[in-house]
Design a protein around this motif. Sequence first.
Motif, PDB file in Angstrom:
ATOM      1  N   VAL A  25       0.858  -1.196   0.000  1.00 11.31           N
ATOM      2  CA  VAL A  25       0.000   0.000   0.000  1.00 11.31           C
ATOM      3  C   VAL A  25       0.889   1.240   0.000  1.00 11.31           C
ATOM      4  O   VAL A  25       1.812   1.353   0.814  1.00 11.31           O
ATOM      5  CB  VAL A  25      -0.947  -0.009   1.220  1.00 11.31           C
ATOM      6  N   HIS A  26       0.611   2.166  -0.912  1.00 10.01           N
ATOM      7  CA  HIS A  26       1.447   3.358  -1.092  1.00 10.01           C
ATOM      8  C   HIS A  26       1.637   4.141   0.213  1.00 10.01           C
ATOM      9  O   HIS A  26       2.753   4.519   0.561  1.00 10.01           O
ATOM     10  CB  HIS A  26       0.841   4.275  -2.160  1.00 10.01           C
ATOM     11  N   GLU A  27       0.550   4.385   0.942  1.00  7.92           N
ATOM     12  CA  GLU A  27       0.630   5.167   2.178  1.00  7.92           C
ATOM     13  C   GLU A  27       1.511   4.485   3.219  1.00  7.92           C
ATOM     14  O   GLU A  27       2.278   5.137   3.918  1.00  7.92           O
ATOM     15  CB  GLU A  27      -0.770   5.412   2.759  1.00  7.92           C
ATOM     16  N   VAL A  28       1.393   3.178   3.317  1.00  9.70           N
ATOM     17  CA  VAL A  28       2.180   2.413   4.293  1.00  9.70           C
ATOM     18  C   VAL A  28       3.664   2.443   3.925  1.00  9.70           C
ATOM     19  O   VAL A  28       4.516   2.704   4.768  1.00  9.70           O
ATOM     20  CB  VAL A  28       1.662   0.960   4.402  1.00  9.70           C
ATOM     21  N   ALA A  29       3.966   2.203   2.653  1.00 10.94           N
ATOM     22  CA  ALA A  29       5.364   2.210   2.210  1.00 10.94           C
ATOM     23  C   ALA A  29       5.992   3.585   2.366  1.00 10.94           C
ATOM     24  O   ALA A  29       7.147   3.708   2.810  1.00 10.94           O
ATOM     25  CB  ALA A  29       5.442   1.751   0.753  1.00 10.94           C
ATOM     26  N   ALA A  31       5.082   5.998   4.502  1.00 10.80           N
ATOM     27  CA  ALA A  31       5.237   6.274   5.928  1.00 10.80           C
ATOM     28  C   ALA A  31       6.419   5.501   6.513  1.00 10.80           C
ATOM     29  O   ALA A  31       7.190   6.039   7.324  1.00 10.80           O
ATOM     30  CB  ALA A  31       3.956   5.923   6.681  1.00 10.80           C
ATOM     31  N   ALA A  32       6.581   4.261   6.109  1.00 21.33           N
ATOM     32  CA  ALA A  32       7.699   3.447   6.608  1.00 21.33           C
ATOM     33  C   ALA A  32       9.030   4.053   6.189  1.00 21.33           C
ATOM     34  O   ALA A  32       9.964   4.136   6.991  1.00 21.33           O
ATOM     35  CB  ALA A  32       7.581   2.012   6.099  1.00 21.33           C
ATOM     36  N   LYS A  33       9.114   4.484   4.951  1.00 21.65           N
ATOM     37  CA  LYS A  33      10.359   5.091   4.458  1.00 21.65           C
ATOM     38  C   LYS A  33      10.662   6.385   5.209  1.00 21.65           C
ATOM     39  O   LYS A  33      11.802   6.632   5.629  1.00 21.65           O
ATOM     40  CB  LYS A  33      10.256   5.364   2.960  1.00 21.65           C
ATOM     41  N   SER A  34       9.665   7.213   5.413  1.00 21.95           N
ATOM     42  CA  SER A  34       9.846   8.490   6.099  1.00 21.95           C
ATOM     43  C   SER A  34      10.262   8.294   7.556  1.00 21.95           C
ATOM     44  O   SER A  34      11.193   8.937   8.043  1.00 21.95           O
ATOM     45  CB  SER A  34       8.554   9.296   6.022  1.00 21.95           C
ATOM     46  N   ALA A  35       9.566   7.423   8.265  1.00 21.44           N
ATOM     47  CA  ALA A  35       9.889   7.166   9.674  1.00 21.44           C
ATOM     48  C   ALA A  35      11.275   6.543   9.810  1.00 21.44           C
ATOM     49  O   ALA A  35      12.041   6.890  10.714  1.00 21.44           O
ATOM     50  CB  ALA A  35       8.832   6.255  10.295  1.00 21.44           C
ATOM     51  N   ARG A  37      13.862   6.884   7.772  1.00 25.02           N
ATOM     52  CA  ARG A  37      14.884   7.906   7.513  1.00 25.02           C
ATOM     53  C   ARG A  37      15.059   8.825   8.715  1.00 25.02           C
ATOM     54  O   ARG A  37      16.182   9.180   9.071  1.00 25.02           O
ATOM     55  CB  ARG A  37      14.517   8.725   6.279  1.00 25.02           C
ATOM     56  N   SER A  38      13.955   9.223   9.325  1.00 21.59           N
ATOM     57  CA  SER A  38      14.034  10.088  10.503  1.00 21.59           C
ATOM     58  C   SER A  38      14.763   9.393  11.646  1.00 21.59           C
ATOM     59  O   SER A  38      15.616   9.986  12.308  1.00 21.59           O
ATOM     60  CB  SER A  38      12.634  10.490  10.971  1.00 21.59           C
ATOM     61  N   PHE A  39      14.424   8.139  11.883  1.00 17.64           N
ATOM     62  CA  PHE A  39      15.059   7.392  12.962  1.00 17.64           C
ATOM     63  C   PHE A  39      16.541   7.187  12.674  1.00 17.64           C
ATOM     64  O   PHE A  39      17.385   7.358  13.557  1.00 17.64           O
ATOM     65  CB  PHE A  39      14.354   6.048  13.165  1.00 17.64           C
ATOM     66  N   ALA A  40      16.878   6.848  11.437  1.00 18.15           N
ATOM     67  CA  ALA A  40      18.280   6.639  11.061  1.00 18.15           C
ATOM     68  C   ALA A  40      19.067   7.941  11.171  1.00 18.15           C
ATOM     69  O   ALA A  40      20.241   7.929  11.560  1.00 18.15           O
ATOM     70  CB  ALA A  40      18.380   6.078   9.647  1.00 18.15           C
ATOM     71  N   ARG A  41      18.442   9.061  10.854  1.00 20.11           N
ATOM     72  CA  ARG A  41      19.110  10.360  10.987  1.00 20.11           C
ATOM     73  C   ARG A  41      19.359  10.678  12.464  1.00 20.11           C
ATOM     74  O   ARG A  41      20.412  11.169  12.841  1.00 20.11           O
ATOM     75  CB  ARG A  41      18.262  11.455  10.330  1.00 20.11           C
ATOM     76  N   ASP A  42      18.374  10.369  13.323  1.00 15.70           N
ATOM     77  CA  ASP A  42      18.525  10.633  14.756  1.00 15.70           C
ATOM     78  C   ASP A  42      19.569   9.733  15.406  1.00 15.70           C
ATOM     79  O   ASP A  42      20.166  10.108  16.417  1.00 15.70           O
ATOM     80  CB  ASP A  42      17.183  10.465  15.474  1.00 15.70           C
ATOM     81  N   TYR A  43      19.769   8.552  14.857  1.00 14.43           N
ATOM     82  CA  TYR A  43      20.742   7.601  15.402  1.00 14.43           C
ATOM     83  C   TYR A  43      21.788   7.258  14.347  1.00 14.43           C
ATOM     84  O   TYR A  43      22.125   6.097  14.138  1.00 14.43           O
ATOM     85  CB  TYR A  43      20.028   6.342  15.918  1.00 14.43           C
ATOM     86  N   GLU A  44      22.285   8.297  13.699  1.00 16.18           N
ATOM     87  CA  GLU A  44      23.265   8.144  12.622  1.00 16.18           C
ATOM     88  C   GLU A  44      24.493   7.378  13.107  1.00 16.18           C
ATOM     89  O   GLU A  44      25.011   7.614  14.193  1.00 16.18           O
ATOM     90  CB  GLU A  44      23.693   9.523  12.122  1.00 16.18           C
ATOM     91  N   GLY A  45      24.926   6.458  12.292  1.00 14.17           N
ATOM     92  CA  GLY A  45      26.087   5.650  12.628  1.00 14.17           C
ATOM     93  C   GLY A  45      25.747   4.385  13.401  1.00 14.17           C
ATOM     94  O   GLY A  45      26.571   3.487  13.502  1.00 14.17           O
ATOM     95  N   ALA A  46      24.535   4.328  13.941  1.00 16.49           N
ATOM     96  CA  ALA A  46      24.135   3.158  14.716  1.00 16.49           C
ATOM     97  C   ALA A  46      23.144   2.285  13.957  1.00 16.49           C
ATOM     98  O   ALA A  46      23.135   1.068  14.128  1.00 16.49           O
ATOM     99  CB  ALA A  46      23.537   3.585  16.052  1.00 16.49           C
ATOM    100  N   VAL A  47      22.304   2.905  13.153  1.00 17.06           N
ATOM    101  CA  VAL A  47      21.315   2.159  12.374  1.00 17.06           C
ATOM    102  C   VAL A  47      21.300   2.691  10.946  1.00 17.06           C
ATOM    103  O   VAL A  47      21.729   3.812  10.692  1.00 17.06           O
ATOM    104  CB  VAL A  47      19.892   2.272  12.981  1.00 17.06           C
ATOM    105  N   ASP A  51      17.513  -0.769   6.702  1.00 22.18           N
ATOM    106  CA  ASP A  51      17.206  -1.811   7.689  1.00 22.18           C
ATOM    107  C   ASP A  51      15.989  -1.423   8.525  1.00 22.18           C
ATOM    108  O   ASP A  51      15.124  -2.254   8.813  1.00 22.18           O
ATOM    109  CB  ASP A  51      18.400  -2.047   8.614  1.00 22.18           C
ATOM    110  N   MET A  52      15.935  -0.151   8.920  1.00 23.72           N
ATOM    111  CA  MET A  52      14.816   0.308   9.732  1.00 23.72           C
ATOM    112  C   MET A  52      13.511   0.292   8.932  1.00 23.72           C
ATOM    113  O   MET A  52      12.457  -0.012   9.471  1.00 23.72           O
ATOM    114  CB  MET A  52      15.083   1.715  10.281  1.00 23.72           C
ATOM    115  N   GLU A  53      13.595   0.586   7.648  1.00 21.64           N
ATOM    116  CA  GLU A  53      12.404   0.533   6.798  1.00 21.64           C
ATOM    117  C   GLU A  53      11.857  -0.893   6.725  1.00 21.64           C
ATOM    118  O   GLU A  53      10.647  -1.122   6.854  1.00 21.64           O
ATOM    119  CB  GLU A  53      12.722   1.051   5.401  1.00 21.64           C
ATOM    120  N   GLN A  54      12.743  -1.860   6.546  1.00 23.15           N
ATOM    121  CA  GLN A  54      12.309  -3.263   6.507  1.00 23.15           C
ATOM    122  C   GLN A  54      11.689  -3.681   7.837  1.00 23.15           C
ATOM    123  O   GLN A  54      10.648  -4.345   7.871  1.00 23.15           O
ATOM    124  CB  GLN A  54      13.479  -4.170   6.161  1.00 23.15           C
ATOM    125  N   GLU A  55      12.333  -3.302   8.923  1.00 19.40           N
ATOM    126  CA  GLU A  55      11.798  -3.646  10.250  1.00 19.40           C
ATOM    127  C   GLU A  55      10.424  -3.026  10.455  1.00 19.40           C
ATOM    128  O   GLU A  55       9.524  -3.662  11.000  1.00 19.40           O
ATOM    129  CB  GLU A  55      12.757  -3.171  11.351  1.00 19.40           C
TER     130      GLU A  55
END
Length: 118
Positions: A25-29, A31-35, A37-47, A51-55
């Motif tokens: 579903v477009h909205e789900v994909a 949202a997953a990509k956006s969230a 990227r935000s999480f990976a940016r906040d924890y740069e170098g750790a995640v 990988d976070m998008e797949q999870e």
Amino acid sequence: MIEIVDIEPSQSIEEAVTDWSLIEVHEVATAAKSAARSFARDYEGAVEAGDMEQELLIEFASRSSMVHEVLATMEKPIGVLTFRGYRLLRDKFKTQATHLRKNRSYEAELAKFNPAVD
């Protein structure tokens, strides 16, 4: 025949059913990509964002009733799913990512104390 399903204590029976069609579903994909990227940016170098998008897609598929409810009732489902997705990632990976950020590689430490001579 009875099918036995393992349910985590915090899950409801509806959440124990995984709906893999949601990841298409477009909205789900989106949202997953956006969230992710935000999480990976906040924890740069750790995640890593991929990988976070797949999870997160796995988490959304596992929480199909919540995702279906958001898609059916919310005016802006991408924003709601992004917010909830970030929180899911934070709850699942924050401790691990925080510890990983504290660790530095041997090469980085070596370079800090022995700068290359030009």
